[in-house]
Design an enzyme around this catalytic site. Structure first.
Site, PDB file in Angstrom:
ATOM      1  N   PRO A 118      18.713 -41.276  -9.765  1.00  0.00           N
ATOM      2  CA  PRO A 118      17.978 -42.166 -10.684  1.00  0.00           C
ATOM      3  C   PRO A 118      17.519 -43.491 -10.083  1.00  0.00           C
ATOM      4  O   PRO A 118      16.697 -44.177 -10.697  1.00  0.00           O
ATOM      5  CB  PRO A 118      18.993 -42.422 -11.812  1.00  0.00           C
ATOM      6  N   LYS A 167      12.311 -42.117 -10.886  1.00  0.00           N
ATOM      7  CA  LYS A 167      11.151 -41.247 -10.669  1.00  0.00           C
ATOM      8  C   LYS A 167      11.166 -39.942 -11.485  1.00  0.00           C
ATOM      9  O   LYS A 167      10.142 -39.254 -11.574  1.00  0.00           O
ATOM     10  CB  LYS A 167      11.038 -40.879  -9.179  1.00  0.00           C
ATOM     11  N   TYR A 204      18.628 -54.510  -9.567  1.00  0.00           N
ATOM     12  CA  TYR A 204      19.333 -53.482  -8.777  1.00  0.00           C
ATOM     13  C   TYR A 204      20.256 -54.236  -7.817  1.00  0.00           C
ATOM     14  O   TYR A 204      19.780 -55.085  -7.061  1.00  0.00           O
ATOM     15  CB  TYR A 204      18.350 -52.658  -7.953  1.00  0.00           C
ATOM     16  N   HIS A 238       6.615 -54.735 -17.118  1.00  0.00           N
ATOM     17  CA  HIS A 238       7.330 -55.493 -16.089  1.00  0.00           C
ATOM     18  C   HIS A 238       6.492 -55.566 -14.813  1.00  0.00           C
ATOM     19  O   HIS A 238       6.077 -54.547 -14.279  1.00  0.00           O
ATOM     20  CB  HIS A 238       8.674 -54.835 -15.760  1.00  0.00           C
ATOM     21  N   TYR A 297       7.365 -47.852  -5.930  1.00  0.00           N
ATOM     22  CA  TYR A 297       8.040 -48.071  -7.214  1.00  0.00           C
ATOM     23  C   TYR A 297       7.056 -47.951  -8.378  1.00  0.00           C
ATOM     24  O   TYR A 297       7.369 -47.337  -9.398  1.00  0.00           O
ATOM     25  CB  TYR A 297       8.730 -49.440  -7.231  1.00  0.00           C
TER      26      TYR A 297
HETATM   27  C1  PHB Z   1      17.342 -46.985 -17.078  1.00  0.00           C
HETATM   28  O1  PHB Z   1      16.882 -47.922 -17.746  1.00  0.00           O
HETATM   29  O2  PHB Z   1      18.067 -46.126 -17.581  1.00  0.00           O
HETATM   30  C2  PHB Z   1      16.997 -46.931 -15.636  1.00  0.00           C
HETATM   31  C3  PHB Z   1      16.104 -47.830 -15.114  1.00  0.00           C
HETATM   32  C4  PHB Z   1      15.795 -47.776 -13.765  1.00  0.00           C
HETATM   33  C5  PHB Z   1      16.379 -46.835 -12.957  1.00  0.00           C
HETATM   34  C6  PHB Z   1      17.270 -45.906 -13.489  1.00  0.00           C
HETATM   35  C7  PHB Z   1      17.581 -45.949 -14.832  1.00  0.00           C
HETATM   36  O3  PHB Z   1      16.085 -46.804 -11.634  1.00  0.00           O
END
Ligand code: PHB
Ligand code: APR
Length: 391
Positions: free
Chosen positions: A293, A297, A201, A72, A384
Site C-alpha cells: 500500500p 497504487k 509517510y 492534495h 505518485y
Molecule cells: C489510506 O489512506 O488508507 C492510505 C493512504 C496512502 C497510502 C496507503 C493508504 O499510501
C-alpha cells in the site's frame, strides 16, 4: 440469460468497468459473492490519481467525490525527527491527488449502478467460468439455492486476489511474479481530526508509520507491525503511544487521539500475473496484481486496467479487435511501473527485520539523496500522481 460481458466481482474494478460499459452501450451483469454491506465494510486506501478522477467524471459519478474529497498538492516524509514536504503540484507542473476513501467511491458506483437499473447479483455462490477459449463463454452461479447460467461474449475477472478467474486460467500459460514482505500494516480509523492537512509517510527506526485521512474529521493511521501481531494485542492506547513515538515532536504534540472505529492488519505483497487475457477471459485489478500500500497504487491500477478494457471492448463491438488484442501488454506496461514504484517506496521507508547495518546505511543515503535532489524528487512526484497513459 445472455449478456455481452459477465463481470465477476463488485469491487472498484468490477463496478467501474460495469459503468464504463453501460456508458458505451454494452450490456453487462455483475456477479458478486458477498453482500453490498460486506463490500462496503472493507477499509482500503483512499488516494486517487488524476486518471481515476477523470474516469469517474467521464461516467458522471464524480459529483460527491468533488464535493467531499480533499485535493492534495503534496505530502510529507518524516525522517530523523523532522518533516520534508514533497510538493507534488510544483514538481509535476500542476498535478494533484484526490483523497477520497475507496468505501465512498464504491458506494457512489453502487448507487449509480442501481440508479441506472443495472443488474448486480450479490451473494452469488459457487461462481465458475467456462469455455472462454471459444466464442461463447459461460458463467455459472448459485443464488438462493437455484443454479443459473449466463452466456456471454466476454468474461471480466474483477474478483480480487482470491477470486475464481485467475485460478481458472490455464496453468501452462499463466506466469506469476511475487514478493512477500516480512511485515504488516496495522491500520486504525478514528473520528478525530487528521494530525496534518496532508499525508505524512514516516521512516523511523521503530518502523514505518503513515498519517492519512478520510475527511477533515476522520483519520486513518498506520503502523508497521510484525505479521505475528494480532489486532487484539494492539489496544487503542498502545497504538496511539507507538504512533507518537514515530512522529516528529511537533506532530506528536498536535495528535488528537480517540476511540478506534476499525482496526486491522494487512500483509504487504507485490504480485503480478501474466498475461491478463486468456481467450475471452480478461483479468483486471487485484485479480491480476497486488502492490504493497505504500504509494496507494492498488485502486488506481484497477481503474487504469478497466479503462483499457472498456475501450478495447467498445472498439471490438465497433469492429476493431486491436484494443482487446493489446489489452494485456498495455496494462502490464503500466502495472510494472507501479509495481516498481510501490516496491521502491516500501523499501525506502520500512524497517526490514533482516536488514544488516550496510542495508540500513544505504537506505538512509537513499532518503537523504531523494530529499536533496530535484531530479529524484521529480521522479517520486511523477510516479505518485500517476504516470500518463501511452495512448
Ligand atoms: C489510506 O489512506 O488508507 C492510505 C493512504 C496512502 C497510502 C496507503 C493508504 O499510501
Ligand atoms: N465470485 C464472485 N465474486 C468474487 C469471487 C467469486 N469467486 N471472489 C471474489 N469476489 C469479489 C470479492 O468479494 C470482491 O468484492 O470480487 C471483489 C473484488 O474486489 P477487490 O478485492 O476490491 O478488488 P478490485 O475491485 O480489483 O479492487 C482493486 O481495490 O480492493 C482494493 O486493494 C484493492 O485497492 C485495490 C483495488
Amino acid at each position: 440469460m445472455n449478456v455481452q460481458v459477465a463481470i465477476i466481482g463488485a469491487g472498484p474494478a468490477g463496478l467501474l468497468l460495469g459503468h464504463l460499459l453501460y456508458r458505451a452501450g454494452i450490456d453487462a451483469i455483475v456477479l458478486e459473492q458477498r453482500s453490498p454491506e460486506y463490500v462496503l465494510g472493507r477499509i482500503r486506501a483512499g488516494v486517487l490519481e488524476q486518471v481515476a478522477v477523470d474516469l469517474l467524471d467521464e461516467i458522471g459519478v464524480g459529483t460527491r467525490m468533488h464535493a467531499e474529497g480533499l485535493v492534495h498538492g503534496g505530502f510529507d516524509i518524516g525522517y530523523g525527527g523532522g518533516r520534508s514536504r514533497i510538493d507534488l503540484h510544483g514538481l509535476t507542473g500542476g498535478k494533484n491527488v484526490m483523497v477520497y476513501g475507496q468505501t465512498e467511491l464504491t458506494r457512489d458506483l453502487m448507487d449509480a449502478r442501481a440508479a441506472a437499473g443495472l443488474k448486480t447479483v450479490y451473494e452469488a455462490e459457487d461462481v465458475s467460468v467456462h469455455d472462454f477459449d471459444g466464442e461463447k463463454p459461460r458463467v455459472r452461479y448459485v443464488k438462493d439455492g437455484v443454479s443459473h447460467e449466463v452466456r456471454c461474449d466476454f468474461i471480466a475477472g474483477c474478483d480480487g486476489f482470491h477470486g475464481v478467474c485467475r485460478a481458472s486460467a490455464p496453468k501452462n500459460i499463466l506466469r506469476t511474479y511475487e514478493r512477500v514482505y516480512p511485515l504488516g500494516w496495522l491500520g486504525l480509523l478514528s473520528d478525530t481530526p487528521p494530525v496534518s492537512d496532508e499525508l505524512i509517510y514516516i521512516r523511523h527506526p521503530r518502523g514505518f508509520a503513515l498519517c492519512s485521512m478520510r475527511s477533515r474529521t476522520r483519520s486513518r493511521y498506520y503502523l508497521q507491525c510484525s505479521l505475528a501481531d494480532t489486532v487484539e494485542q494492539w489496544t487503542d492506547q498502545l497504538f496511539w503511544d507507538e504512533l507518537k513515538r514515530r512522529l516528529d515532536p511537533a506532530s506528536a504534540a498536535a495528535l488528537v487521539t480517540g476511540p478506534s472505529i476499525e482496526k486491522s492488519i494487512a500483509p504487504l505483497r507485490s504480485f503480478v500475473a501474466e498475461p491478463m487475457r486468456f481467450g475471452r477471459l480478461f483479468l483486471a485489478g487485484d485479480a491480476a496484481h497486488i502492490v504493497p500500500p505504500t504509494g496507494a497504487k492498488g485502486l488506481n491500477l484497477a481503474a487504469s486496467d478497466v479503462r483499457y478494457l472498456a475501450r478495447g471492448l467498445s472498439q471490438f463491438y465497433a469492429g476493431d479487435s486491436h484494443g482487446i488484442d493489446t489489452y494485456s501488454e498495455r496494462c502490464l506496461s503500466r502495472i510494472w511501473k507501479a509495481e516498481r514504484f510501490s516496491w521502491w517506496m516500501t523499501t525506502l521507508l520500512h524497517n526490514f527485520p533482516e536488514a544488516n547495518p550496510f542495508d540500513q546505511k544505504v537506505q538512509e543515503a537513499e532518503l537523504d539523496y531523494l530529499l536533496h535532489s530535484p531530479a529524484a524528487l521529480t521522479s517520486l512526484a511523477e510516479n505518485y500522481v500517476g504516470l500518463a497513459f501511452e495512448d
